[in-house]
Design a protein around this motif. Structure first.
Motif, PDB file in Angstrom:
ATOM      1  N   LYS A  52      37.461   5.300  53.823  1.00 29.80           N
ATOM      2  CA  LYS A  52      38.395   4.464  53.083  1.00 29.80           C
ATOM      3  C   LYS A  52      39.590   4.211  53.997  1.00 29.80           C
ATOM      4  O   LYS A  52      40.505   5.027  54.091  1.00 29.80           O
ATOM      5  CB  LYS A  52      38.836   5.151  51.786  1.00 29.80           C
ATOM      6  CG  LYS A  52      39.709   4.283  50.906  1.00 29.80           C
ATOM      7  CD  LYS A  52      40.071   5.005  49.616  1.00 29.80           C
ATOM      8  CE  LYS A  52      40.919   4.124  48.715  1.00 29.80           C
ATOM      9  NZ  LYS A  52      41.282   4.821  47.451  1.00 29.80           N
ATOM     10  N   ALA A  65      35.459   8.737  50.283  1.00 28.63           N
ATOM     11  CA  ALA A  65      35.505   7.327  49.870  1.00 28.63           C
ATOM     12  C   ALA A  65      34.496   7.025  48.766  1.00 28.63           C
ATOM     13  O   ALA A  65      34.232   5.856  48.470  1.00 28.63           O
ATOM     14  CB  ALA A  65      35.257   6.426  51.084  1.00 28.63           C
ATOM     15  N   ARG A 112      29.227   5.627  48.208  1.00 29.38           N
ATOM     16  CA  ARG A 112      28.641   4.491  48.934  1.00 29.38           C
ATOM     17  C   ARG A 112      29.214   4.323  50.336  1.00 29.38           C
ATOM     18  O   ARG A 112      28.472   4.251  51.311  1.00 29.38           O
ATOM     19  CB  ARG A 112      28.848   3.197  48.142  1.00 29.38           C
ATOM     20  CG  ARG A 112      28.193   2.001  48.813  1.00 29.38           C
ATOM     21  CD  ARG A 112      28.490   0.702  48.092  1.00 29.38           C
ATOM     22  NE  ARG A 112      27.852  -0.422  48.775  1.00 29.38           N
ATOM     23  CZ  ARG A 112      28.097  -1.698  48.524  1.00 29.38           C
ATOM     24  NH1 ARG A 112      28.983  -2.018  47.574  1.00 29.38           N
ATOM     25  NH2 ARG A 112      27.489  -2.649  49.187  1.00 29.38           N
ATOM     26  N   TYR A 113      30.532   4.274  50.436  1.00 32.03           N
ATOM     27  CA  TYR A 113      31.176   3.989  51.725  1.00 32.03           C
ATOM     28  C   TYR A 113      31.471   5.264  52.498  1.00 32.03           C
ATOM     29  O   TYR A 113      31.782   6.308  51.910  1.00 32.03           O
ATOM     30  CB  TYR A 113      32.459   3.183  51.524  1.00 32.03           C
ATOM     31  CG  TYR A 113      32.217   1.789  51.015  1.00 32.03           C
ATOM     32  CD1 TYR A 113      31.779   0.785  51.873  1.00 32.03           C
ATOM     33  CD2 TYR A 113      32.396   1.468  49.669  1.00 32.03           C
ATOM     34  CE1 TYR A 113      31.553  -0.501  51.417  1.00 32.03           C
ATOM     35  CE2 TYR A 113      32.162   0.187  49.199  1.00 32.03           C
ATOM     36  CZ  TYR A 113      31.735  -0.791  50.079  1.00 32.03           C
ATOM     37  OH  TYR A 113      31.490  -2.060  49.620  1.00 32.03           O
ATOM     38  N   SER A 139      33.502  -1.359  56.199  1.00 29.14           N
ATOM     39  CA  SER A 139      32.396  -1.679  55.285  1.00 29.14           C
ATOM     40  C   SER A 139      31.164  -0.802  55.516  1.00 29.14           C
ATOM     41  O   SER A 139      30.104  -1.071  54.943  1.00 29.14           O
ATOM     42  CB  SER A 139      32.012  -3.155  55.442  1.00 29.14           C
ATOM     43  OG  SER A 139      31.577  -3.431  56.761  1.00 29.14           O
ATOM     44  N   LEU A 140      31.282   0.249  56.337  1.00 27.86           N
ATOM     45  CA  LEU A 140      30.141   1.123  56.601  1.00 27.86           C
ATOM     46  C   LEU A 140      29.708   1.849  55.322  1.00 27.86           C
ATOM     47  O   LEU A 140      30.534   2.384  54.589  1.00 27.86           O
ATOM     48  CB  LEU A 140      30.498   2.163  57.658  1.00 27.86           C
ATOM     49  CG  LEU A 140      30.500   1.714  59.129  1.00 27.86           C
ATOM     50  CD1 LEU A 140      30.953   2.852  60.022  1.00 27.86           C
ATOM     51  CD2 LEU A 140      29.126   1.212  59.548  1.00 27.86           C
ATOM     52  N   THR A 141      28.399   1.865  55.086  1.00 30.09           N
ATOM     53  CA  THR A 141      27.854   2.569  53.921  1.00 30.09           C
ATOM     54  C   THR A 141      26.858   3.626  54.389  1.00 30.09           C
ATOM     55  O   THR A 141      26.365   3.591  55.517  1.00 30.09           O
ATOM     56  CB  THR A 141      27.136   1.601  52.969  1.00 30.09           C
ATOM     57  OG1 THR A 141      25.974   1.067  53.625  1.00 30.09           O
ATOM     58  CG2 THR A 141      28.057   0.453  52.561  1.00 30.09           C
ATOM     59  N   TYR A 142      26.553   4.554  53.499  1.00 31.11           N
ATOM     60  CA  TYR A 142      25.593   5.609  53.829  1.00 31.11           C
ATOM     61  C   TYR A 142      24.192   5.046  54.045  1.00 31.11           C
ATOM     62  O   TYR A 142      23.366   5.667  54.720  1.00 31.11           O
ATOM     63  CB  TYR A 142      25.580   6.674  52.717  1.00 31.11           C
ATOM     64  CG  TYR A 142      26.785   7.584  52.765  1.00 31.11           C
ATOM     65  CD1 TYR A 142      26.856   8.625  53.680  1.00 31.11           C
ATOM     66  CD2 TYR A 142      27.861   7.393  51.894  1.00 31.11           C
ATOM     67  CE1 TYR A 142      27.961   9.463  53.725  1.00 31.11           C
ATOM     68  CE2 TYR A 142      28.974   8.226  51.928  1.00 31.11           C
ATOM     69  CZ  TYR A 142      29.021   9.256  52.858  1.00 31.11           C
ATOM     70  OH  TYR A 142      30.127  10.070  52.917  1.00 31.11           O
TER      71      TYR A 142
END
Length: 405
Positions: free
Chosen positions: A317, A310, A313-314, A264-267
């Motif tokens: 993946k 991915a 956003r993420y 679930s890591l996002t920038y």
């Protein structure tokens, strides 16, 4: 007019049979109407005080018995008050049925378990991990098979549960299914938690598993050594999917971020400080505790390698955890690593090989891993030979010639 209400306990003796312990019965009286029930407890007759309707003395056993009886009396009192507030009339039978959970509808164990698990699934990715939901979901299958085998029923009322149920379930998981101690412990915790919730919701008169404890022996926690880590980084793999899974594993090895949080890591979680260093922070899905990690050169290399793959956003993946774990077993063989790898080993590698072996304090590591309690971090703290050598060398320098001969 206020109704009269009383609860008392007595022994159900058998005159024709000598009994080392005698069952305790309860009697509810409301306006002259009487209803009896089993307290699901047996006591030595010598320990019973007839006039008081409870165990006599101050021994540990007497206090345990009286605590159990007081809990029943309190629960019955709550049901009595609830009926008085709701209905125009109240009877002893009505109070007893409410206490035993035999009201409009039986509350059943599997039914309650399935409802809890269904609600839990809605929280996956928010404040609960997929692995947690999967464990509860699998528990339903094990419980259903266990009840069919041992009790020949498809479900069982919560009010009929005894401690013997979880004891037999423990034996079933360990002996019949042959599960490992840590796996058994996980399924027992699921059962205990659902029953605790049912008790707190007032669906059952008491918590029959409250005093049951089982602590699995601590397993050997594997981690990669520096040499194994270098081999994992430099070995050329045959397939692109293996290469990607290996990089995801290595990213976790150098950050300590678990699978659920990596997925679930996002920038938005990436931040650069005034010195130009990059940091990742967030709240763990499992505990909602904040973690903060400074990115070392290798995870930065992996970020750049897969940037945009991915989407916008993420960061990554990821495949399913089972798929990656299966892939890691093949990757370990190709890298010549004789260890049963799983994605979680990366977190132990970060704690031991990357941090503790290089002088990072346990307190700082606890913050980076997002642990609520430092005792949890201590599980990750493996004392390796290089760590012992470093500490002894520091000790030698500090002592100098103080104790020379």
């Amino acid at each position: 007019m206020r109704s009269t209400f009383k609860v008392l306990f007595y022994l159900k003796r058998n005159k024709d049979k000598k009994q080392p312990v005698v069952p305790v019965m309860g009697r509810i009286t409301v306006n002259g109407s009487i209803s009896q029930f089993s307290a699901k407890l047996s006591v030595p007759e010598s320990l019973w005080e007839v006039n008081g309707g409870r165990a006599k003395g101050r021994s540990v056993e007497a206090e345990r018995i009286n605590r159990h009886l007081d809990n029943i009396r309190t629960q019955i009192g709550k049901h009595y008050q609830s009926i008085c507030d709701r209905d125009s009339f109240v009877t002893a039978e009505k109070v007893k049925n409410a206490y035993l959970g035999f009201g409009e509808k039986y509350r059943l164990l599997l039914e309650s378990f399935e409802k809890f698990t269904s609600d839990l699934q809605k929280r996956v990715g928010i404040d609960r991990s997929y692995g947690t939901w999967k464990r509860y979901h699998k528990s339903i299958d094990h419980l259903r098979s266990f009840m069919h085998r041992e009790y020949h029923v498809s479900d069982i009322p919560l009010a009929e549960l005894e401690q013997s149920f979880i004891e037999q379930y423990h034996v079933y998981l360990k002996s019949i299914l042959g599960l490992k101690p840590m796996t058994v412990s996980g399924y027992l915790k699921c059962l205990k938690y659902v029953v605790k919730i049912a008790f707190n919701n007032g669906w059952m008169p008491r918590n029959p598993f409250a005093l049951y404890q089982y602590t699995a022996p601590n397993p050997v926690r594997n981690f990669l050594t520096e040499e194994e880590l270098r081999r994992m980084m430099t070995t050329r793999l045959r397939y692109r999917r293996q290469d990607y899974n290996r990089d995801m594993f290595l990213f976790s090895c150098f950050t300590g971020i678990c699978y659920a949080d990596m997925a679930s890591l996002t920038y938005d979680q990436l931040e650069q400080d005034t010195n130009g260093d990059w940091w990742l922070s967030g709240n763990r899905q499992k505990t909602e505790t904040k973690y903060v990690v400074k990115l070392l050169p290798y995870p930065l290399f992996i970020l750049d390698k897969y940037r945009g793959l991915a989407g916008n956003r993420y960061l990554f993946k990821l495949s399913s955890l089972d798929s990656i774990d299966d892939s890691l077993k093949n990757i370990a063989r190709e890298c010549g690593i004789d260890k049963q790898l799983s994605f979680h080993i990366a977190r132990h590698t970060y704690a031991t090989t990357i941090c503790l072996s290089n002088g990072v304090s346990l307190e700082a590591l606890s913050k980076m891993l997002g642990h609520k309690h430092i005792t949890t971090t201590q599980i990750y703290a493996k004392v390796t030979q290089p760590m012992i050598d470093r500490e002894i060398n520091m000790l030698r320098e500090k002592l100098g010639s103080k104790f020379s001969i």
